[in-house]
Design an enzyme around this catalytic site. Structure first.
Site, mmCIF file in Angstrom:
data_model
loop_
_atom_site.group_PDB
_atom_site.id
_atom_site.type_symbol
_atom_site.label_atom_id
_atom_site.label_comp_id
_atom_site.label_asym_id
_atom_site.label_seq_id
_atom_site.Cartn_x
_atom_site.Cartn_y
_atom_site.Cartn_z
ATOM 1 N N HIS A 66 1.075 -0.940 -0.231
ATOM 2 C CA HIS A 66 0.045 -0.031 0.121
ATOM 3 C C HIS A 66 0.906 1.188 -0.195
ATOM 4 C CE1 HIS A 66 -3.637 2.254 1.968
ATOM 5 N NE2 HIS A 66 -3.022 3.061 1.099
ATOM 6 N N GLU A 115 0.594 8.441 -3.132
ATOM 7 C CA GLU A 115 1.402 7.927 -2.028
ATOM 8 C C GLU A 115 2.836 8.641 -1.858
ATOM 9 O OE1 GLU A 115 0.813 5.134 0.465
ATOM 10 O OE2 GLU A 115 -1.034 5.412 -0.612
ATOM 11 N N HIS A 119 2.960 10.688 1.711
ATOM 12 C CA HIS A 119 3.951 9.960 2.456
ATOM 13 C C HIS A 119 5.257 9.979 2.199
ATOM 14 C CE1 HIS A 119 0.248 8.039 4.040
ATOM 15 N NE2 HIS A 119 -0.280 7.604 3.036
#
Ligand SMILES: *[C@@H]1O[C@H](CO)[C@@H](O)[C@H](O)[C@H]1NC(C)=O
Ligand SMILES: *[C@@H]1O[C@H](CO)[C@@H](O)[C@H](O)[C@H]1NC(C)=O
Ligand SMILES: *[C@@H]1O[C@H](CO)[C@@H](O)[C@H](O)[C@H]1NC(C)=O
Length: 257
Positions: A66, A115, A119
């Site tokens: 993920h 992502e 992050h």
């Protein structure tokens, strides 16, 4: 104390309290991008597909990536945009191990963009991760190193119509990796349903050494959340820490890869 003096004293301490509250707020704000755990997040495609209403054509039948996250930090640099060109040499592996199985192949890089921006821009504070090439490359390396798919097989934990106990899964993973993982589930919508295994997180220090996902002094198991925790309706990625008790590890749909 005369009433007027008492009033002043009260006013003073009130101001003082207010000031320290402001101070704490400022400190907390400036600490926004401070984090200490690197979290390697694996998800189980079949459960993620269940979560969005079985809306995937053929989800992978293995755990995929993920993301590689920081605890306590998101979107650390909004001007550092995703650039697919920087990860060209990783694309073959990304498509297999870090796929966006929810969207059509023509649009799969939007997952990587998300992502990276949410992050990647935070964990890029580490030299080992300070470019998109390094972020996605290291994510793939950690994933291969952990080898979660073969670890689960070795532990005898496979997708099944029978239920597991969540504590058995956590304990088996902890004994294999030597650290406490974090396990997340799709919580049941109705009382008679059982939570489904959705996400397994393993945590690293900033030196990229495995560490507990819990902090020292924190109990290895989450306190019981109790039945009927509300899940935001229709929320994407709305997985939550699993509750103690039975868990369904759903087999991939027939005809899946
Ligand atoms: C944010 O990213 C941009 C583009 O890579 C870079 O030039 C800038 O230094 C970064 N800012 C911070 C605070 O890291
Ligand atoms: C690609 O997927 C994102 C969601 O991740 C969506 O917002 C966007 O509209 C999609 N673009 C196309 C061209 O389908
Ligand atoms: C990790 O968690 C285990 C189980 O709770 C504990 O025994 C161990 O001391 C922890 N390790 C560290 C470094 O905190």
């Amino acid at each position: 104390m005369k009433p007027a003096a008492a009033g002043r004293a009260f006013l003073c301490s009130f101001c003082l309290a207010l000031c320290s509250l402001c101070c704490a707020q400022v400190l907390w704000r400036s600490g926004d991008h401070e984090w200490k755990k690197l979290i390697m997040v694996h998800h189980w495609p079949t459960t993620v597909c269940m979560e969005v209403g079985n809306n995937c054509r053929s989800p992978p039948d293995y755990w995929t990536i993920h993301g590689l996250w920081a605890d306590k930090a998101e979107e650390c640099n909004r001007s550092w945009h995703f650039d697919l060109n920087e990860i060209k040499d990783l694309l073959q592996d990304m498509k297999v191990y870090w796929p966006d199985f929810l969207h059509s192949p023509s649009n799969r890089s939007s997952f990587w963009k998300h992502e990276w921006e949410k992050h990647g821009t935070c964990v890029a504070q580490l030299e080992a991760l300070n470019s998109q090439q390094k972020y996605f490359g290291k994510g793939l390396d950690l994933y291969r190193g952990l080898a979660l798919n073969s670890a689960l097989l070795k532990l005898g934990i496979r997708p099944s119509g029978n239920y597991y106990q969540i504590s058995d899964i956590k304990d088996a993973l902890a004994s294999l990796y030597g650290v406490v993982p974090k396990v997340q589930c799709l919580l049941p919508q109705q009382d008679e349903e059982v939570q489904a295994l959705g996400q397994i997180e393993l945590c690293f220090t900033k030196d990229l050494q495995l560490r507990n996902c819990t902090d020292p002094g924190e109990p290895p198991r989450e306190p019981a959340g109790g039945r009927g925790r509300a899940r935001p309706a229709g929320a994407l990625w709305g997985l939550e820490v699993c509750e103690d008790g039975p868990v369904f590890y759903p087999p991939p749909p027939e005809g899946g890869r």
